[in-house]
Design a protein around this motif. Structure first.
Motif, PDB file in Angstrom:
ATOM      1  N   TRP A   4       0.847  -1.124  -0.001  1.00 23.59           N
ATOM      2  CA  TRP A   4      -0.305  -0.015  -0.004  1.00 23.59           C
ATOM      3  C   TRP A   4       0.680   1.158   0.118  1.00 23.59           C
ATOM      4  N   PHE A   5       0.365   2.374  -0.287  1.00 25.87           N
ATOM      5  CA  PHE A   5       1.202   3.402  -0.280  1.00 25.87           C
ATOM      6  C   PHE A   5       1.896   3.860   0.994  1.00 25.87           C
ATOM      7  N   LEU A   6       3.344   4.037   0.849  1.00 29.67           N
ATOM      8  CA  LEU A   6       4.150   4.178   2.239  1.00 29.67           C
ATOM      9  C   LEU A   6       3.797   3.213   3.119  1.00 29.67           C
ATOM     10  N   ASP A   7       3.861   2.066   2.709  1.00 27.04           N
ATOM     11  CA  ASP A   7       3.801   0.946   3.648  1.00 27.04           C
ATOM     12  C   ASP A   7       5.019   0.729   4.635  1.00 27.04           C
ATOM     13  N   SER A   8       5.986   1.252   4.126  1.00 21.10           N
ATOM     14  CA  SER A   8       7.415   1.250   5.026  1.00 21.10           C
ATOM     15  C   SER A   8       7.192   2.342   6.193  1.00 21.10           C
ATOM     16  N   GLU A   9       6.319   3.348   6.095  1.00 18.22           N
ATOM     17  CA  GLU A   9       6.109   4.273   7.009  1.00 18.22           C
ATOM     18  C   GLU A   9       4.766   4.308   7.833  1.00 18.22           C
ATOM     19  N   PHE A  10       3.763   3.748   7.300  1.00 19.90           N
ATOM     20  CA  PHE A  10       2.404   3.860   7.740  1.00 19.90           C
ATOM     21  C   PHE A  10       1.506   2.598   7.513  1.00 19.90           C
ATOM     22  N   PRO A  11       0.706   2.115   8.431  1.00 21.06           N
ATOM     23  CA  PRO A  11      -0.363   0.984   8.262  1.00 21.06           C
ATOM     24  C   PRO A  11      -1.403   1.291   7.318  1.00 21.06           C
ATOM     25  N   ASN A  12      -1.906   0.480   6.685  1.00 22.01           N
ATOM     26  CA  ASN A  12      -2.917   1.025   5.727  1.00 22.01           C
ATOM     27  C   ASN A  12      -4.133   1.080   6.406  1.00 22.01           C
ATOM     28  N   CYS A  13      -4.556   2.332   6.797  1.00 22.46           N
ATOM     29  CA  CYS A  13      -5.691   2.805   7.538  1.00 22.46           C
ATOM     30  C   CYS A  13      -7.147   2.533   7.000  1.00 22.46           C
ATOM     31  N   ASP A  14      -8.021   2.335   8.008  1.00 20.47           N
ATOM     32  CA  ASP A  14      -9.211   2.137   7.428  1.00 20.47           C
ATOM     33  C   ASP A  14      -9.834   3.390   6.691  1.00 20.47           C
ATOM     34  N   THR A  37       1.130   1.432 -19.374  1.00 16.66           N
ATOM     35  CA  THR A  37       0.629   2.507 -18.344  1.00 16.66           C
ATOM     36  C   THR A  37      -0.230   1.759 -17.071  1.00 16.66           C
ATOM     37  N   ALA A  38      -0.634   0.430 -17.410  1.00 14.47           N
ATOM     38  CA  ALA A  38      -1.340  -0.109 -16.416  1.00 14.47           C
ATOM     39  C   ALA A  38      -0.686  -0.758 -15.125  1.00 14.47           C
ATOM     40  N   ASN A  39       0.628  -0.508 -15.408  1.00 11.42           N
ATOM     41  CA  ASN A  39       1.531  -0.746 -14.381  1.00 11.42           C
ATOM     42  C   ASN A  39       1.956   0.354 -13.615  1.00 11.42           C
ATOM     43  N   GLY A  40       1.611   1.230 -14.132  1.00 14.22           N
ATOM     44  CA  GLY A  40       1.923   2.768 -13.298  1.00 14.22           C
ATOM     45  C   GLY A  40       1.542   2.917 -11.771  1.00 14.22           C
ATOM     46  N   PRO A  41       0.408   2.644 -11.306  1.00 10.87           N
ATOM     47  CA  PRO A  41      -0.219   2.606 -10.017  1.00 10.87           C
ATOM     48  C   PRO A  41       0.676   1.692  -9.183  1.00 10.87           C
ATOM     49  N   ASN A  42       0.901   0.462  -9.388  1.00 11.02           N
ATOM     50  CA  ASN A  42       1.759  -0.340  -8.529  1.00 11.02           C
ATOM     51  C   ASN A  42       3.186   0.045  -8.563  1.00 11.02           C
ATOM     52  N   ILE A  44       3.977   3.146  -8.493  1.00  6.90           N
ATOM     53  CA  ILE A  44       4.444   4.269  -7.802  1.00  6.90           C
ATOM     54  C   ILE A  44       3.918   3.822  -6.309  1.00  6.90           C
ATOM     55  N   ILE A  45       3.226   2.909  -6.040  1.00  6.83           N
ATOM     56  CA  ILE A  45       2.979   2.348  -4.724  1.00  6.83           C
ATOM     57  C   ILE A  45       4.424   1.560  -4.237  1.00  6.83           C
ATOM     58  N   GLU A  46       4.710   0.777  -4.956  1.00  3.56           N
ATOM     59  CA  GLU A  46       6.019   0.023  -4.664  1.00  3.56           C
ATOM     60  C   GLU A  46       7.264   1.092  -4.339  1.00  3.56           C
ATOM     61  N   ALA A  47       7.432   2.126  -5.172  1.00  9.45           N
ATOM     62  CA  ALA A  47       8.385   3.225  -4.933  1.00  9.45           C
ATOM     63  C   ALA A  47       8.203   4.067  -3.798  1.00  9.45           C
ATOM     64  N   SER A  48       6.720   4.320  -3.257  1.00  7.85           N
ATOM     65  CA  SER A  48       6.518   5.055  -2.215  1.00  7.85           C
ATOM     66  C   SER A  48       7.115   4.560  -1.041  1.00  7.85           C
ATOM     67  N   ILE A  66      -3.515   7.109   5.860  1.00  7.00           N
ATOM     68  CA  ILE A  66      -3.736   6.829   4.442  1.00  7.00           C
ATOM     69  C   ILE A  66      -4.207   5.626   4.185  1.00  7.00           C
ATOM     70  N   HIS A  67      -5.303   5.500   3.379  1.00  3.48           N
ATOM     71  CA  HIS A  67      -6.003   4.183   3.017  1.00  3.48           C
ATOM     72  C   HIS A  67      -5.721   3.888   1.609  1.00  3.48           C
ATOM     73  N   THR A  68      -5.244   2.872   1.296  1.00  5.48           N
ATOM     74  CA  THR A  68      -4.844   2.528  -0.156  1.00  5.48           C
ATOM     75  C   THR A  68      -5.841   1.145  -0.348  1.00  5.48           C
ATOM     76  N   ARG A  69      -6.874   1.569  -1.246  1.00 12.68           N
ATOM     77  CA  ARG A  69      -7.904   0.754  -1.728  1.00 12.68           C
ATOM     78  C   ARG A  69      -7.352  -0.360  -2.742  1.00 12.68           C
ATOM     79  N   GLU A  70      -7.973  -1.498  -3.031  1.00 14.29           N
ATOM     80  CA  GLU A  70      -7.697  -2.305  -4.043  1.00 14.29           C
ATOM     81  C   GLU A  70      -7.701  -1.701  -5.255  1.00 14.29           C
TER      82      GLU A  70
END
Length: 127
Positions: A4-14, A37-42, A44-48, A66-70
C-alpha cells in the motif's frame, strides 16, 4: 493487499478514518505510444516505500491516515472504467478524505472532473 502507499512508514488505515484515500486506477486503453501504463499505479505504490514520512514545512501529513484501496477494475468500456473511478473519488470525498488517484495514462484524470465540477464552488477551479 501486499503493498500500500507508504507501507514502509504507515499502516493501511481504515477508509472511514483515513484523511487520504489512494485509488489505484491501472487503465491502459487510450495510449497512443507503446504500453505499460497499467503498471503505473503499482510502480508508484512500490516506489513509495522509499519515501520518508516528513514533508519539510508541512509536518507529517501521513500521520492523518492513508487508506490504499484495491486497484479499480478496468474491464469493459473506457467510459465505464472512468465512471467507476469517479465513484471511488466521490466516495473518498464523502468520507471527508482527500482522494489521490494513481494512474498511468492521461485519461485517468477525467475521473476527477465530476468531483471538481459538482462538489467545489464554481469559479474555484478551471478545467
Amino acid at each position: 493487499m501486499e503493498h500500500w502507499f507508504l507501507d514502509s512508514e504507515f499502516p493501511n488505515c481504515d477508509k472511514e478514518t483515513a484523511r487520504f484515500h489512494v485509488i489505484p486506477f491501472p487503465l491502459e486503453d487510450t495510449v497512443s505510444y507503446m504500453g505499460g501504463t497499467a503498471n503505473g499505479p503499482n510502480a508508484i505504490i512500490e516506489a513509495s516505500s522509499q519515501l520518508e514520512q516528513l514533508v519539510e514545512g508541512f509536518g507529517n501529513p501521513g500521520a492523518l491516515g492513508i487508506h490504499t484501496r484495491e486497484p479499480l477494475g478496468t474491464e469493459g468500456m473506457v467510459e465505464q472504467a472512468i465512471a467507476a473511478a469517479a465513484e471511488a473519488i466521490l466516495q473518498a470525498y464523502d468520507h471527508g478524505a482527500i482522494p489521490v488517484l494513481l494512474g498511468g495514462e492521461h485519461s485517468v484524470s477525467n475521473a476527477a472532473i465530476p468531483l471538481l465540477r459538482d462538489r467545489l464552488p464554481q469559479g474555484e477551479i478551471g478545467i
